[in-house]
Motif scaffolding. Structure first.
Motif, PDB file in Angstrom:
ATOM      1  N   VAL B 181       0.868  -1.181   0.000  1.00 16.35           N
ATOM      2  CA  VAL B 181       0.000   0.000   0.000  1.00 16.35           C
ATOM      3  C   VAL B 181       0.907   1.234   0.000  1.00 16.35           C
ATOM      4  N   PRO B 182       0.880   2.052  -1.059  1.00 14.78           N
ATOM      5  CA  PRO B 182       1.772   3.207  -1.088  1.00 14.78           C
ATOM      6  C   PRO B 182       1.445   4.231   0.005  1.00 14.78           C
ATOM      7  N   VAL B 183       2.490   4.717   0.670  1.00 14.25           N
ATOM      8  CA  VAL B 183       2.314   5.706   1.735  1.00 14.25           C
ATOM      9  C   VAL B 183       2.575   7.091   1.154  1.00 14.25           C
ATOM     10  N   LEU B 205      -2.693   7.797   3.274  1.00 13.72           N
ATOM     11  CA  LEU B 205      -2.362   9.225   3.260  1.00 13.72           C
ATOM     12  C   LEU B 205      -2.087   9.686   4.688  1.00 13.72           C
ATOM     13  N   ILE B 206      -0.931  10.358   4.883  1.00 13.74           N
ATOM     14  CA  ILE B 206      -0.629  10.903   6.221  1.00 13.74           C
ATOM     15  C   ILE B 206      -0.869  12.404   6.223  1.00 13.74           C
ATOM     16  N   VAL B 207      -1.681  12.876   7.166  1.00 10.18           N
ATOM     17  CA  VAL B 207      -1.844  14.317   7.366  1.00 10.18           C
ATOM     18  C   VAL B 207      -1.359  14.668   8.771  1.00 10.18           C
ATOM     19  N   GLY B 208      -0.948  15.924   8.950  1.00  8.85           N
ATOM     20  CA  GLY B 208      -0.243  16.249  10.190  1.00  8.85           C
ATOM     21  C   GLY B 208      -0.824  17.384  11.003  1.00  8.85           C
ATOM     22  N   ASN B 209      -0.083  17.704  12.037  1.00  7.24           N
ATOM     23  CA  ASN B 209      -0.412  18.757  12.993  1.00  7.24           C
ATOM     24  C   ASN B 209      -0.682  20.107  12.312  1.00  7.24           C
TER      25      ASN B 209
END
Lengths: 254, 254
Positions: B181-183, B205-209
């Motif tokens: 799974v592509p990050v 999908l990574i979302v942040g602060n």
């Protein structure tokens, strides 16, 4: 620099009144909190009447060229003036922006806000409209106050970047039609999936109240009603998120 | 139906403690306010231990088939238990959802949340992930509490629609890699414009602060860093709005 020590000081008392919409509208001024917003205001030519800093706050040298009166106050008075839990040491009294005479131009890209009530949502929507490169935002009746502290903070300064105009949306729709700007209303029923929207240069997108959506009379006046497809089990999207998705979708249709 | 009249009632006192994260984690329960959220909880099989209604509140006949204890309280006690300005007449004590054993599957679509701090943003993001049809949401360290009242209300019930799992994001990234799974990490620099993303089925999908964005160590572990183009003068987008734009963009890449 003038100094205030007592909470019975008349200027301080006057500034505190700016926490209410009534006083903001009476005076044509509002409060700006924190160095980032004040930097944006100065960069984009907004007029500051007063800048109030907490003792020991290091104000930027170049800001002192501006024509405001500078005041210092102890922390406890800053806390009274601030509308946030953690005051950032600087607050300004800023004049409301002038409204441009020409409102709608051919091929312009606009957002019309019909009754968004949450100040945080309104501010976030304005920030999003700025990011999407719009030419202006119109605030219809029943919409939260642009100069509410929460709204201003949520814009992150975008309120200084593009014209934001209180208006009768009916008039704006008429002006759009006269300039051949297609009016697109968000809608949950009988609407075109956003992916099927035709190519267009200018547009006026109407987004609506958190609970009720866009008023029917505006949906009826629109050239197209549009909806965002829902792939999961949510009933709808938050209005700020929906506005972002639609504005970036429209960006692709140019 | 049991009735409580006094604010020294032990059950009432216990429920009020659920306003704190500590007590929610100790008991594995949290408060749900308003008929809409309670309807969602029941429809999606969440377990309610207690339902507390204001005197004269009309509870739905079919809810009474559920196995909770029903209580009635006067308006002034409802006000104490409520975390909103305008209580809606009904509050439930709900058990936290069980976490599934299998976390990442091939071609799954996931959102990883790295330190989003505002409960309203977190709830709105979960609602958006649901709308976009994701298979799961992972909450990394430093992220707001899923069971905070503001978070729960902002999800509008989406917290019952898909798995939402507290996790070490480093482990999740490793699992994603094992399943091909592509990050994808959001980033403001050295990132691919979202419109240039390749086609892909699954993704994480990574979302942040809100202030800092995604931690560098996660950006480094990602297959792709992505950014949303800014066409105006804003510096960035609100994290909930950005998540919505990216998830709907990824929907197009399937």
């Amino acid at each position: 620099m003038k100094h205030i020590e007592s909470d019975s000081n008349a200027s301080l008392k006057q500034w505190k009144k700016l926490h209410t919409r009534k006083e903001r509208e009476k005076t044509g001024t509002f409060l700006l909190e924190g160095p980032h917003l004040i930097e944006e205001a100065i960069s984009f030519g907004a007029k500051l009447q007063h800048v109030i800093i907490e003792e020991n706050f290091n104000i930027k040298e170049e800001w002192l060229k501006e024509k405001f009166t500078l005041w210092s106050v102890p922390a406890k008075l800053m806390k009274q003036l601030s509308e946030t839990e953690k005051p950032q040491g600087i607050i300004a009294v800023c004049e409301m922006m002038e409204q441009p005479e020409e409102r709608i131009k051919r091929n312009g890209r606009y957002l019309l806000i019909d009754g968004v009530q949450d100040p945080g949502n309104l501010g976030t929507i304005i920030r999003t409209a700025d990011s999407a490169g719009l030419d202006g935002v119109f605030l219809g009746e029943g919409t939260a106050d642009l100069y509410n502290g929460k709204t201003v903070r949520s814009t992150q300064g975008s309120l200084f970047h593009l014209p934001i105009i209180k208006a009768d949306l009916k008039e704006i729709i008429t002006e759009c039609k006269a300039e051949d700007v297609p009016v697109i209303s968000t809608s949950l029923q009988e609407a075109v999936d956003m992916r099927e929207l035709p190519e267009m240069n200018g547009f006026a997108l109407i987004v609506g109240n958190e609970g009720q959506g866009v008023q029917e009379m505006f949906q009826e006046e629109s050239s197209i009603n549009v909806k965002i497809p829902i792939f999961g089990q949510a009933e709808s999207l938050n209005v700020s998120v929906a506005t972002g998705i639609l504005l970036y979708e429209l960006q692709r249709k140019r």
